[in-house]
Write a protein that holds these residues in place. Structure first.
Motif, short mmCIF file in Angstrom:
data_model
loop_
_atom_site.label_atom_id
_atom_site.label_comp_id
_atom_site.label_asym_id
_atom_site.label_seq_id
_atom_site.Cartn_x
_atom_site.Cartn_y
_atom_site.Cartn_z
N ASN A 266 0.87 -1.18 0.00
CA ASN A 266 0.00 0.00 0.00
C ASN A 266 0.91 1.23 0.00
OD1 ASN A 266 -1.67 2.13 0.58
ND2 ASN A 266 -2.35 1.35 2.58
N ASP A 267 0.83 2.03 -1.08
CA ASP A 267 1.76 3.16 -1.19
C ASP A 267 1.39 4.34 -0.29
OD1 ASP A 267 -0.34 4.31 -2.55
OD2 ASP A 267 0.68 4.46 -4.48
N ARG A 268 0.25 4.21 0.42
CA ARG A 268 -0.13 5.28 1.35
C ARG A 268 0.04 4.85 2.80
NH1 ARG A 268 -2.65 9.25 -1.74
NH2 ARG A 268 -2.92 8.46 -3.84
N ALA A 269 0.63 3.67 3.02
CA ALA A 269 0.76 3.14 4.38
C ALA A 269 1.68 4.03 5.23
CB ALA A 269 1.30 1.71 4.33
N ILE A 270 2.75 4.51 4.65
CA ILE A 270 3.72 5.34 5.39
C ILE A 270 3.93 6.64 4.60
CG2 ILE A 270 6.03 5.42 6.44
CD1 ILE A 270 6.05 2.27 5.75
N VAL A 271 3.84 7.78 5.31
CA VAL A 271 4.07 9.04 4.60
C VAL A 271 5.53 9.46 4.77
CG1 VAL A 271 3.39 11.46 4.39
CG2 VAL A 271 1.66 9.71 4.92
N PHE A 272 6.28 9.39 3.68
CA PHE A 272 7.69 9.80 3.70
C PHE A 272 7.80 11.22 3.16
CE2 PHE A 272 8.64 5.12 3.54
CZ PHE A 272 9.21 5.07 4.80
N VAL B 132 8.13 -4.92 10.30
CA VAL B 132 7.88 -3.97 9.20
C VAL B 132 7.26 -4.71 8.02
CG1 VAL B 132 9.05 -2.49 7.49
CG2 VAL B 132 9.78 -2.46 9.89
N ASN B 133 6.21 -4.11 7.46
CA ASN B 133 5.64 -4.66 6.23
C ASN B 133 6.50 -4.12 5.08
OD1 ASN B 133 4.20 -4.93 3.78
ND2 ASN B 133 2.30 -5.19 4.93
N ARG B 134 7.37 -4.98 4.54
CA ARG B 134 8.35 -4.50 3.56
C ARG B 134 7.69 -4.02 2.26
NH1 ARG B 134 13.35 -8.23 2.62
NH2 ARG B 134 11.76 -9.54 1.71
N ALA B 135 6.58 -4.67 1.90
CA ALA B 135 5.91 -4.26 0.65
C ALA B 135 5.31 -2.86 0.81
CB ALA B 135 4.82 -5.27 0.30
N ASP B 136 4.71 -2.58 1.99
CA ASP B 136 4.16 -1.24 2.23
C ASP B 136 5.27 -0.20 2.23
OD1 ASP B 136 1.64 -2.23 2.44
OD2 ASP B 136 1.43 -1.98 4.63
N LEU B 137 6.39 -0.56 2.86
CA LEU B 137 7.51 0.39 2.94
C LEU B 137 8.07 0.67 1.53
CD1 LEU B 137 10.18 0.70 5.59
CD2 LEU B 137 10.91 0.56 3.24
N ALA C 31 6.54 0.36 -1.35
CA ALA C 31 5.57 1.11 -2.16
C ALA C 31 5.50 2.57 -1.73
CB ALA C 31 4.19 0.46 -2.03
N SER C 32 5.60 2.83 -0.41
CA SER C 32 5.52 4.21 0.09
C SER C 32 6.77 5.00 -0.29
CB SER C 32 5.35 4.21 1.61
OG SER C 32 4.20 3.48 1.97
N PHE C 33 7.93 4.35 -0.19
CA PHE C 33 9.18 4.99 -0.62
C PHE C 33 9.12 5.32 -2.11
CE2 PHE C 33 13.01 3.86 -3.07
CZ PHE C 33 13.81 4.95 -2.77
N GLN C 34 8.71 4.33 -2.89
CA GLN C 34 8.66 4.50 -4.35
C GLN C 34 7.72 5.64 -4.72
OE1 GLN C 34 8.74 1.11 -7.44
NE2 GLN C 34 6.58 1.55 -7.12
#
Ligand code: KG4
Ligand code: ZN
Length: 353
Positions: free
Chosen positions: A207-213, A248-253, A255-258
């Motif tokens: 999920n690309d909105r899981a973490i706001v970078f 840590v959910n690596r896929a969420d991280l 996607a959020s970084f990307q």
């Protein structure tokens, strides 16, 4: 009013021009035969990725040694697939910089030897110019002036292409390049080398909105990028999770970084194209193979009424066909190298060899 004047490019020769091109700036040994800068007669790439994966990144000394081993077979293969002999070539082109000095030297020395023996003109090519010119291979409609974005492992440049081989830089990364950020974040979450394609793949499950970078903007500098703050934010997130014992959910991280990288690349590109009244946008470099970036840039450009050109993935990452494409325009301009051509590891975009 257009801020860039339409400029006539040097006349293209009446006779077809066929160039043997060599690329060895990093971890790919590549050779290609390209006709008139657009028609790829062969494109041979010998990748060292499996070798460097063992060490988590490119080991310069190993890269140089592998280039020495592979250069001649790759050149022979490129001529064979193109069904050409060295005597048929109009010029020999080679990447002279930027890149790893030892790796570049192998290609430059090899190209000089071939050109000398066959009595052919030699053309030293700028690697980043090669990435940009990859767009001419598949997009005959691309014509300067256009807005360009190069995103590779070592460079992030936003520029106006005023002519096929002349660029005016609008913005650049003030620290890590976009590809470098992908590779460093991938290493931090245990994905290994090369990180870009792995983050690209893993992000599809997240999920690309899981973490706001934080966005990779630079305060007070409209078109520059800064990716090291974003990379540090990812590392801090990982450290904090480890401290409190959270998985840590690596896929969420990923996607959020990307998303943070892709958003800033799209925003700057569209803003710069509009501000300079340019209607064509060309993206290039290894990171432009990223599926999310390609889709997001396509959408952003469509919504802004801009036409986007991106090379097929095989021409985004390092290859020699792009060097043959750039060499054709240098040939048309009469830019040839002499036997003193040398590797220039820190050659900047726009700087002549
Ligand atoms: O242009 P390139 O092949 O070599 C340089 O001139 O640097 O770019 C290599 C970079 C690496 O950092 C790699 O991780 C990144 O391009 N890359 C990607 C993808 N494929 C390659 N980054 C994101 N998504 C991808 N699919
Ligand atoms: Zn490259």
């Amino acid at each position: 009013m257009n801020t860039v004047s339409e400029e006539k490019t040097a006349a293209e020769p009446a006779e077809p021009v066929e160039i043997l091109a060599i690329e060895s700036s990093c971890d790919e040994t590549a050779a290609a035969v390209v006709r008139n800068g657009r028609e790829v007669l062969s494109n041979i790439i010998s990748s060292q990725i499996d070798l460097h994966t063992l060490y988590g990144g490119v080991v310069p000394e190993i890269a140089s040694r592998k280039h020495i081993e592979k250069l001649n077979p790759v050149v022979e293969q490129a001529l064979k697939v193109a069904d050409r002999r060295i005597e048929d070539m109009d010029a020999i082109a080679v990447t002279a910089g930027p890149g790893l000095v030892g790796a570049l030297l192998v290609g430059v020395a090899g190209a000089k030897a071939i050109a000398w023996a066959a009595q052919k003109p030699l053309i030293g090519v700028h690697h980043i110019e090669g990435h940009i010119c990859a767009n001419y291979i598949e997009h005959p409609d691309l014509k300067p002036p256009y807005l360009g974005l190069v995103v590779s492992g070592g460079h992030t440049h936003l520029f106006i292409a005023e002519a096929p081989t002349r660029f005016r830089i609008l913005g650049r990364s003030v620290d890590d390049a976009a590809g470098e950020a992908f590779d460093k974040v991938a290493r931090a979450i245990g994905l290994g080398y090369p990180g870009g394609p792995k983050i690209d793949r893993l992000s599809k499950e997240g999920n690309d909105r899981a973490i706001v970078f934080p966005k990779a903007h630079v305060n007070g500098s409209e078109y520059d990028f800064s990716f090291s703050g974003l990379k540090s934010a990812v590392l801090n997130y990982l450290n904090h999770a480890a401290m409190i014992g959270e998985t840590v959910n690596r896929a969420d991280l990923a996607a959020s970084f990307q998303k943070a990288v892709v958003d800033v690349l799209c925003e700057h590109t569209v803003t710069a194209a509009k501000a300079n009244h340019l209607t064509q946008v060309a993206m290039a470099g290894g990171v432009s193979a990223n599926s999310t970036l390609r889709a997001a840039m396509e959408k952003a450009c469509r919504e802004a009424g801009l036409e986007l050109m991106v090379p097929s993935p095989v021409y985004c990452t390092d290859n020699a066909a792009m060097i043959g494409a750039a060499a054709y325009y240098e040939y048309c301009e009469g830019h040839f190298s002499d036997w003193s051509l040398n590797a220039v590891p820190n050659l900047r975009l726009g700087e002549r060899l």
